[in-house]
Structure formats: structure tokens, C-alpha cells
Scaffold this motif. Structure first.
Motif, PDB file in Angstrom:
ATOM      1  N   ARG A 194      -9.809  22.001  -8.080  1.00 22.57           N
ATOM      2  CA  ARG A 194     -11.015  22.426  -8.788  1.00 22.57           C
ATOM      3  C   ARG A 194     -12.094  21.352  -8.660  1.00 22.57           C
ATOM      4  O   ARG A 194     -11.791  20.167  -8.743  1.00 22.57           O
ATOM      5  N   THR A 195     -13.305  21.762  -8.473  1.00 25.37           N
ATOM      6  CA  THR A 195     -14.408  20.806  -8.458  1.00 25.37           C
ATOM      7  C   THR A 195     -15.183  20.815  -9.768  1.00 25.37           C
ATOM      8  O   THR A 195     -15.943  19.887 -10.039  1.00 25.37           O
ATOM      9  N   GLU A 196     -14.986  21.823 -10.584  1.00 28.06           N
ATOM     10  CA  GLU A 196     -15.695  21.935 -11.856  1.00 28.06           C
ATOM     11  C   GLU A 196     -14.721  21.736 -13.018  1.00 28.06           C
ATOM     12  O   GLU A 196     -13.537  22.054 -12.925  1.00 28.06           O
ATOM     13  N   GLY A 197     -15.261  21.219 -14.120  1.00 28.40           N
ATOM     14  CA  GLY A 197     -14.491  21.162 -15.356  1.00 28.40           C
ATOM     15  C   GLY A 197     -13.503  20.028 -15.481  1.00 28.40           C
ATOM     16  O   GLY A 197     -12.797  19.922 -16.483  1.00 28.40           O
ATOM     17  N   ARG A 198     -13.400  19.159 -14.465  1.00 25.52           N
ATOM     18  CA  ARG A 198     -12.462  18.049 -14.536  1.00 25.52           C
ATOM     19  C   ARG A 198     -13.069  16.864 -15.262  1.00 25.52           C
ATOM     20  O   ARG A 198     -14.294  16.710 -15.327  1.00 25.52           O
ATOM     21  N   VAL A 199     -12.193  16.019 -15.823  1.00 26.81           N
ATOM     22  CA  VAL A 199     -12.649  14.818 -16.528  1.00 26.81           C
ATOM     23  C   VAL A 199     -11.932  13.598 -15.974  1.00 26.81           C
ATOM     24  O   VAL A 199     -10.930  13.710 -15.274  1.00 26.81           O
ATOM     25  N   ASN A 200     -12.463  12.416 -16.316  1.00 27.43           N
ATOM     26  CA  ASN A 200     -11.940  11.169 -15.780  1.00 27.43           C
ATOM     27  C   ASN A 200     -11.942  10.106 -16.870  1.00 27.43           C
ATOM     28  O   ASN A 200     -12.898  10.007 -17.638  1.00 27.43           O
ATOM     29  N   PRO A 237     -16.851  13.770 -17.996  1.00 27.85           N
ATOM     30  CA  PRO A 237     -16.823  14.719 -16.882  1.00 27.85           C
ATOM     31  C   PRO A 237     -16.828  14.004 -15.528  1.00 27.85           C
ATOM     32  O   PRO A 237     -17.616  13.093 -15.291  1.00 27.85           O
ATOM     33  N   THR A 238     -15.944  14.430 -14.640  1.00 24.89           N
ATOM     34  CA  THR A 238     -15.800  13.772 -13.341  1.00 24.89           C
ATOM     35  C   THR A 238     -17.081  13.828 -12.522  1.00 24.89           C
ATOM     36  O   THR A 238     -17.478  12.827 -11.904  1.00 24.89           O
ATOM     37  N   LEU A 239     -17.743  14.981 -12.497  1.00 28.46           N
ATOM     38  CA  LEU A 239     -18.971  15.086 -11.700  1.00 28.46           C
ATOM     39  C   LEU A 239     -20.051  14.148 -12.217  1.00 28.46           C
ATOM     40  O   LEU A 239     -20.778  13.531 -11.430  1.00 28.46           O
ATOM     41  N   ALA A 273     -22.998  15.245  -6.093  1.00 28.83           N
ATOM     42  CA  ALA A 273     -21.635  14.895  -6.487  1.00 28.83           C
ATOM     43  C   ALA A 273     -20.708  16.088  -6.300  1.00 28.83           C
ATOM     44  O   ALA A 273     -19.560  15.943  -5.859  1.00 28.83           O
ATOM     45  N   ARG A 274     -21.204  17.266  -6.606  1.00 27.54           N
ATOM     46  CA  ARG A 274     -20.402  18.495  -6.427  1.00 27.54           C
ATOM     47  C   ARG A 274     -20.090  18.709  -4.937  1.00 27.54           C
ATOM     48  O   ARG A 274     -18.973  19.079  -4.576  1.00 27.54           O
ATOM     49  N   LYS A 276     -21.942   6.839 -10.568  1.00 29.69           N
ATOM     50  CA  LYS A 276     -21.385   5.770  -9.741  1.00 29.69           C
ATOM     51  C   LYS A 276     -22.097   5.661  -8.391  1.00 29.69           C
ATOM     52  O   LYS A 276     -22.374   4.573  -7.909  1.00 29.69           O
ATOM     53  N   PHE A 277     -22.389   6.808  -7.761  1.00 27.98           N
ATOM     54  CA  PHE A 277     -22.991   6.807  -6.437  1.00 27.98           C
ATOM     55  C   PHE A 277     -24.513   6.933  -6.471  1.00 27.98           C
ATOM     56  O   PHE A 277     -25.159   6.933  -5.419  1.00 27.98           O
ATOM     57  N   GLY A 278     -25.092   7.067  -7.667  1.00 23.60           N
ATOM     58  CA  GLY A 278     -26.524   7.237  -7.757  1.00 23.60           C
ATOM     59  C   GLY A 278     -26.988   8.547  -7.150  1.00 23.60           C
ATOM     60  O   GLY A 278     -28.036   8.615  -6.495  1.00 23.60           O
ATOM     61  N   ARG A 279     -26.201   9.600  -7.355  1.00 18.89           N
ATOM     62  CA  ARG A 279     -26.492  10.925  -6.789  1.00 18.89           C
ATOM     63  C   ARG A 279     -26.815  11.923  -7.896  1.00 18.89           C
ATOM     64  O   ARG A 279     -26.595  11.674  -9.081  1.00 18.89           O
ATOM     65  N   THR A 280     -27.316  13.074  -7.494  1.00 21.37           N
ATOM     66  CA  THR A 280     -27.511  14.173  -8.434  1.00 21.37           C
ATOM     67  C   THR A 280     -26.164  14.864  -8.657  1.00 21.37           C
ATOM     68  O   THR A 280     -25.204  14.660  -7.902  1.00 21.37           O
ATOM     69  N   LEU A 281     -26.112  15.713  -9.673  1.00 21.58           N
ATOM     70  CA  LEU A 281     -24.885  16.464  -9.922  1.00 21.58           C
ATOM     71  C   LEU A 281     -24.550  17.370  -8.739  1.00 21.58           C
ATOM     72  O   LEU A 281     -23.379  17.547  -8.392  1.00 21.58           O
TER      73      LEU A 281
END
Length: 235
Positions: A88-94, A53-55, A69-70, A61-66
Motif C-alpha cells: 500500500r502507498t496510502e494510509g501507512r505510518v512510520n 504518516p509515511t508520505l 513522495a507518493r 525528509k526529501f524536501g518533496r511534495t506529497l
């Protein structure tokens, strides 16, 4: 005049930059005499084949919460939407984009690269389809006008068009490109980042005239770095 564009399908600024470049090209008087060549660039050559999941990837990677990241993604989404692009900001993958780049070179051999690139960007950023799934990638190739059996054969042979991808990446390194999108006009002038459309128009005009291109309005446009880190506009 030839314009070469190095990009990666997971890079939001490549998605936005392509749209902005096309707007800039549309305003260029000699647009019919410009050849566009898309080149391969993997932001993360070590990314796993199995997408995540991208988020979650961004948070790690950034040491952030979800949620943080959102919010980062929403900043980029706002820029994309201002250009008329769905995002889209949700549901994407990497994941690894190597097979996608191989398929794009296969498409280029049949004159369908730009069509497949547009479909892949749309699937990755605007639709609930993973470009990292082989069946989806083949379906996109068919939508772009390519033969299904031939597309599956390319994916099944890990070396098919692999040399072409690696050659593009070597050229990027030789030209000093360390982030994408990266635009090269007639192998004389380089523009980094998803610059405003008018910057691209100005660069095309000056490259056409053979003069030194002026510095962009901003020293550098927004880019995605080789580790997958993408610049995010600040509120």
C-alpha cells in the motif's frame, strides 16, 4: 550453515529482500541445512514513539511534495508487486521500531520470530494496521502463536529484550553494516541489499563450498539507510 539477516520492519527493501532471499533459498540444494537468524536494526533510533504518516515523513525528509513522495512509493510498490507482495502507498505510518524489535526477540525465545516478522511486514506494507500501536502489535503476536498476557508484559517493561536488540545493533556496526537488509553467511560472506533471488542462490552455493563469494550482479542492492532513507529505483 547459518544465515543472519539484519533488517527493520519499516524498510521496504527488507520486505522485498526477505521474499527474494526465500526464493533464492528454495533453489538451494542444501536448504534444509540452513539456519536463518533474524537480527534487529533500527533505521532511525531517534524516531518518535508516536507514529506519523509515511508520505508526510518522506516528503519532509526529501524536501518533496506529497505527490512526489507518493510517486516514490509507487516505484517501490511496483517492485514489491512484481515479487508477488502486496504494497500500500496510502494510509501507512512510520515511527520508532524499538518495541517491535523487542517483541521479535520475545517471539524468537518461543520459536515464533519468523511468523511474527511475516505478520508485521504484512501489517505494515499490505494492510491498514499500524505496527506502532501496542494493541495491534499484541494482536499480531497472538496471531503468531504467542501468549497475549506475556506479550503485553513485554511491551509494558521497556527493558524486556532491550539488551538483545542493542546487542544485534552493536554486531551490525562491528560487521560494517550501515544499511539494511544485510545478509551474513556463516560470518564469512556479506551481501547488502534486496538482491535478485539468483544472487542469493549463488551466494549460498559458494558459501557452502567454502569459496569466496562472487560479486553480486549489481555492486549493491537496494537498501534503506540508517536515517530511514530508502533507495528508490528510477524510471
Amino acid at each position: 550453515m547459518r544465515v543472519e539477516i539484519w533488517s527493520d520492519i519499516t524498510c521496504p527493501w527488507c520486505y522485498i529482500g526477505k521474499a527474494r532471499f526465500e526464493q533464492g533459498l528454495a533453489a538451494f540444494a542444501h536448504r534444509e541445512e540452513v539456519e536463518i537468524v533474524h537480527r534487529s536494526f533500527e533505521l532511525d533510533p531517534n524516531a518518535p514513539k508516536e507514529a506519523v504518516p509515511t508520505l508526510e515523513m518522506l516528503a519532509r525528509k526529501f524536501g518533496r511534495t506529497l505527490e512526489e513522495a507518493r510517486a516514490m512509493q509507487e516505484h517501490v510498490a511496483g517492485t514489491a508487486r512484481a515479487e508477488g507482495l502486496e504494497y500500500r502507498t496510502e494510509g501507512r505510518v512510520n515511527g520508532s521500531t524499538f518495541d517491535i524489535h523487542r517483541m521479535l526477540h520475545f517471539a524468537a525465545a518461543h520459536g515464533r520470530r519468523d511468523a511474527l516478522l511475516d505478520l508485521a511486514y504484512r501489517a505494515n506494507f499490505a494492510e491498514e494496521r499500524s505496527v506502532f500501536d501496542d494493541d495491534t502489535l499484541v494482536a499480531l503476536a497472538v496471531e503468531a502463536g504467542l501468549d497475549e498476557a506475556a506479550a503485553r508484559a513485554v511491551l509494558a517493561d521497556g527493558e524486556a529484550y532491550a539488551a538483545e536488540v542493542r546487542a544485534d545493533e552493536r554486531e551490525a556496526a562491528e560487521l560494517g553494516a550501515n544499511a539494511v537488509p544485510f545478509f551474513v553467511l556463516d560470518r564469512r560472506y556479506g551481501i547488502s541489499g534486496g538482491q535478485p533471488a539468483e544472487v542469493f542462490t549463488q551466494a549460498l552455493e559458494q558459501a557452502w563450498q567454502g569459496r569466496q563469494v562472487l560479486a553480486p550482479a549489481a555492486p549493491e542492492g537496494e537498501v534503506c539507510e540508517p536515517d530511514g532513507t530508502c533507495a528508490v529505483p528510477q524510471s
